[in-house]
Design an enzyme around this catalytic site. Structure first.
Site, PDB file in Angstrom:
ATOM      1  N   SER A   1      44.103  25.373  31.999  1.00 23.65           N
ATOM      2  CA  SER A   1      44.104  26.259  30.837  1.00 23.65           C
ATOM      3  C   SER A   1      44.349  27.711  31.226  1.00 23.65           C
ATOM      4  O   SER A   1      45.428  28.054  31.701  1.00 23.65           O
ATOM      5  CB  SER A   1      42.781  26.082  30.083  1.00 23.65           C
ATOM      6  OG  SER A   1      42.811  26.724  28.839  1.00 23.65           O
TER       7      SER A   1
ATOM      8  N   LYS B   1      46.788  21.604  31.416  1.00 18.68           N
ATOM      9  CA  LYS B   1      46.256  21.781  30.062  1.00 18.68           C
ATOM     10  C   LYS B   1      46.938  23.005  29.451  1.00 18.68           C
ATOM     11  O   LYS B   1      46.495  24.132  29.630  1.00 18.68           O
ATOM     12  CB  LYS B   1      44.745  21.969  30.067  1.00 18.68           C
ATOM     13  CG  LYS B   1      44.158  22.143  28.670  1.00 18.68           C
ATOM     14  CD  LYS B   1      42.665  22.388  28.720  1.00 18.68           C
ATOM     15  CE  LYS B   1      42.114  22.626  27.329  1.00 18.68           C
ATOM     16  NZ  LYS B   1      42.641  23.887  26.722  1.00 18.68           N
TER      17      LYS B   1
ATOM     18  N   GLN C   1      42.931  26.205  22.166  1.00 21.73           N
ATOM     19  CA  GLN C   1      41.927  25.709  21.226  1.00 21.73           C
ATOM     20  C   GLN C   1      41.278  26.876  20.472  1.00 21.73           C
ATOM     21  O   GLN C   1      41.007  27.930  21.064  1.00 21.73           O
ATOM     22  CB  GLN C   1      40.820  24.928  21.949  1.00 21.73           C
ATOM     23  CG  GLN C   1      41.180  23.495  22.269  1.00 21.73           C
ATOM     24  CD  GLN C   1      42.223  23.379  23.363  1.00 21.73           C
ATOM     25  OE1 GLN C   1      42.123  24.043  24.391  1.00 21.73           O
ATOM     26  NE2 GLN C   1      43.228  22.554  23.142  1.00 21.73           N
TER      27      GLN C   1
END
Length: 385
Positions: free
Chosen positions: A297, A322, A326
């Site tokens: 991420s 990733k 989110q």
């Protein structure tokens, strides 16, 4: 009482009763409409409450209505088929909030999922885990007598954590043998940033464990301190960093990227393009970035930006992959929904979800390796610059 009095009394009762009935009818119609709107099925409200009624009336054991309702909320999110979207209720929400704040009650270990099982990827200095004798490379076998063979990583993390001053019994496998440990839980403050000068060099080393609240400020303070100590080159360690808050990653990058650099961008559901731009610096220094299979991420955002802007080599092994963003949307004071809102792109427009960042210099490392060969390679490279 005469007929007029009775009629008047009925009129006095009928009007408010009519208002109440009308209000209830409107509310029911509105609820049916909402269920229909969100599910596309006119009978959905009936199905929902009928299912609850069947469970409560016919299930052989006692029913926890709160647990059923939480399960329904979890189920809504899980049907998306996205492992990064989840309903955060109860302990999960507390754990998530603690991770983002950098403080939690536990024993002070970093864990990772490997082919061999749940691995203790690191032990915090001065933590209860270190004091008890746990070591990096231990494979977790059981928690409080229960095998973790079929547990997900987040379930293991949740079971290890618990109230302050309670203990947890762990069995680990080390060098082929099982060993037992009883570890007392304490309040753990996760140092998201730690740095030092490499002895006898002008190379600074900074590790970022996670991008939580305050990480960018902590990194800038550490970076500035090392610069004052003579740092002219930097090794940035993002290994085992699961990511976190994008804005914090951008703030960290501002210390070593050119001014007004686009670090990451993504397109929202409505087509709006969001870009995160770092303030940057006019005085960048040479750097090397360390990554591994657990760098994810926001860690990949920084590694991708450094690679795209050719600011320095990436050393280690391919990252987790990733590449989604989110959003965390509160439901109430004790729960939230974390849902994927977009796929992000690196500085040069690369989408890395499911792909990861390929390092410029591949250096594998296993927990059983006696030396940190990835760090040694990074030091070798940076000293030549």
């Amino acid at each position: 009482m005469g007929k007029r009095s009775l009629r008047q009394t009925w009129e006095n009762v009928r009007r408010p009763l009519g208002y109440v009935c009308s209000g209830m009818i409107i509310m029911i119609v509105a609820m049916v409409g909402l269920f229909w709107y969100y599910t596309g099925r006119p009978s959905s409200m009936f199905e929902f409450f009928r299912t609850l009624e069947i469970i409560e009336s016919h299930y052989a054991e006692d029913v926890d209505k709160n647990a059923i309702f939480d399960g329904a909320l979890k189920g809504m999110v899980s049907t998306l088929g996205d492992k990064h979207s989840t309903y955060l209720g109860g302990d999960l929400y507390k754990d998530f909030s603690a991770q983002m704040s950098g403080t939690y009650a536990g024993i002070g270990v970093y864990i990772a999922s490997t082919d061999d099982g749940i691995l203790i990827a690191g032990v915090m200095e001065g933590s209860p885990a270190e004091e008890a004798g746990l070591q990096r490379g231990d494979i977790l076998v059981s928690i409080d007598g229960t095998s973790v063979a079929d547990y997900k990583l987040e379930d293991v993390s949740q079971r290890i954590r618990g109230p302050v001053d309670t203990s947890v019994d762990l069995v680990v496998r080390r060098d082929g043998e099982e060993q037992s440990f009883t570890v007392q839980r304490r309040q753990i403050h996760v140092p998201t940033v730690a740095g030092k000068m490499v002895d006898g060099t002008d190379v600074g080393y900074i590790r970022v464990a996670v991008f939580s609240e305050g990480t960018a400020d902590d990194f800038t303070k550490e970076f500035t301190k090392l610069r004052e100590q003579g740092m002219n080159k930097l090794i940035l360690d993002l290994r085992d960093n699961p990511g976190g808050i994008v804005e914090q990653a951008v703030g960290v990058a501002s210390n070593f990227v050119p001014p007004d650099s686009t670090i990451v961008s993504y397109t929202e559901q409505d087509g709006k393009v969001d870009q995160y731009t770092a303030q940057g610096t006019e005085d960048p220094i040479p750097l090397v970035v360390l990554v591994n299979e657990n760098s994810a991420s926001a860690s990949e955002i920084i590694a991708g930006a450094v690679q795209d802007m050719k600011l320095g080599p990436i050393v280690g092994v391919k990252t987790y992959g990733k590449g989604t963003v989110q959003g965390v949307f509160p439901v109430d004071s004790s729960s939230a929904v974390k849902v994927t809102v977009a796929k992000y792109r690196t500085t040069n427009g690369r989408e890395i979800d499911g792909v990861g960042i390929e390092p410029d210099v591949v250096v594998p490392l296993t927990p059983s390796d006696p030396e940190d060969s990835q760090f040694e390679k990074a030091l070798e490279i940076i000293r030549e610059k």
